[in-house]
Design an enzyme around this catalytic site. Structure first.
Site, PDB file in Angstrom:
ATOM      1  N   CYS A 180       1.072  -1.155   0.030  1.00 41.45           N
ATOM      2  CA  CYS A 180      -0.046  -0.040   0.013  1.00 41.45           C
ATOM      3  C   CYS A 180       0.830   1.249  -0.084  1.00 41.45           C
ATOM      4  CB  CYS A 180      -0.999  -0.181   1.258  1.00 41.45           C
ATOM      5  SG  CYS A 180      -1.670   1.662   1.418  1.00 41.45           S
ATOM      6  N   CYS A 240       0.022   3.728   2.639  1.00 48.68           N
ATOM      7  CA  CYS A 240       0.218   3.590   3.849  1.00 48.68           C
ATOM      8  C   CYS A 240       1.766   3.864   4.308  1.00 48.68           C
ATOM      9  CB  CYS A 240       0.134   2.164   4.044  1.00 48.68           C
ATOM     10  SG  CYS A 240      -1.578   1.188   3.777  1.00 48.68           S
TER      11      CYS A 240
END
Length: 323
Positions: A83, A86
């Site tokens: 991600c 993230c």
């Protein structure tokens, strides 16, 4: 209690849904019962293993999150290696957690390794951040957020919970000052504030235009580049209809449905399926149709770290489909 900048509607809905749909009461009851049992003179205190930032698994969730939240605020960061957003958000949260000197704890959960935790919270996209207090979720948001907004969000949570959770005040008194009081960060760039405000209102066109204006004057501004990619995808994802997946599966020749379905799948944290769908479509098409699908797939790649294994694999498969 305000949320960090981002999709305000989605964040409010997520918080409301969590408060009603995520039931940790069973875990909380067991935690309170365990806290009443004598244990090495610890009384009813929550376990204090680890530090300001801890890694949590399905087997340690009750102890490290639910039981700990009976004493202090626990912020759960649901993330994954692949991600991209993230990787922007987690370091900022970790920094703020260390600054707080124990007034709150950051609990990091790898959703790939611990799918039951993400299912518990009904996570639809990552990063998702959930604040837990008194054994229950109290608020949440999704997506990467600027540090000033994260700091404000945390400070407001601490202010609201300080009299309810004894661990907050104890940590602040031990540290000499309330968390966040020492440094409120650098002043916000008004150009980014304008773009973030538009995004928060759901005015994706204006947000996109605001970030583009930044890039017109500063073509190398990486923050604006990343934000522009996110805004464009957020606009598409907000328009995505879950039924597009069924339509796309029923009619492989419907390019609009294939693209909408891929956006929906990526937004639902199933990037590999979305990538594969568009690569299969590239194989079946030619000319302008193929160029359109390929261009859309390349835009989706930009949402992720270039080194993400799924992106690397998808690029390889795309090259095979093209040549």
């Amino acid at each position: 209690m305000t949320h960090p900048r981002g999709s305000a509607g989605n964040q409010a809905a997520m918080s409301a849904a969590l408060s009603g749909a995520v039931d940790l009461s069973g875990l909380k009851a067991r935690a309170e019962t365990a806290g009443q049992q004598p244990s090495d003179g610890a009384g009813g205190a929550a376990p204090q293993s680890g530090g300001a930032v801890i890694d949590v698994t399905e087997s340690t969730f009750q102890r490290e999150v639910v039981e700990r939240s009976l004493q202090t605020l626990v912020v759960v960061d649901l993330w994954a290696d692949w991600c991209g957003p993230c990787k922007q958000l987690s370091p900022v949260l970790e920094k703020l957690a260390h600054e707080a000197n124990g007034a709150w704890v950051l609990a990091k959960v790898d959703v790939d390794a611990n799918p039951r935790i993400s299912q518990l919270f009904g996570v639809q996209s990552i990063p998702t951040v959930v604040a837990i207090a008194g054994g229950q979720p109290v608020t949440a948001f999704s997506g990467a957020q600027p540090e000033p907004q994260l700091r404000q969000w945390l400070n407001e949570l601490l202010d609201a919970l300080r009299d309810q959770l004894p661990g907050i005040r104890q940590a602040e008194e031990a540290g000499g000052a309330p968390a966040g009081a020492e440094d409120q960060g650098e002043p916000e760039d008004p150009r980014f504030t304008e773009a973030e405000d538009a995004f928060e209102r759901g005015d994706f066109a204006e947000a996109e235009a605001a970030y583009q204006r930044i890039l017109d004057s500063e073509p190398a501004n990486e923050q604006a580049k990343a934000a522009l990619v996110q805004v464009r995808f957020a606009r598409r994802a907000s328009e995505a209809d879950p039924s597009a997946v069924a339509r796309a599966d029923a009619d492989p020749g419907d390019l609009d449905a294939q693209i909408a379905a891929a956006d929906y799948e990526v937004a639902q944290v199933d990037a590999e399926r979305g990538f594969a769908r568009l690569i299969d479509t590239v194989r079946r098409t030619s000319g302008e149709d193929r160029d359109r699908v390929r261009g859309h797939l390349l835009e989706l790649f930009e949402l992720f770290d270039p080194a993400d294994e799924r992106v690397v694999r998808a690029r390889r498969n795309l090259a095979s489909a093209l040549f």
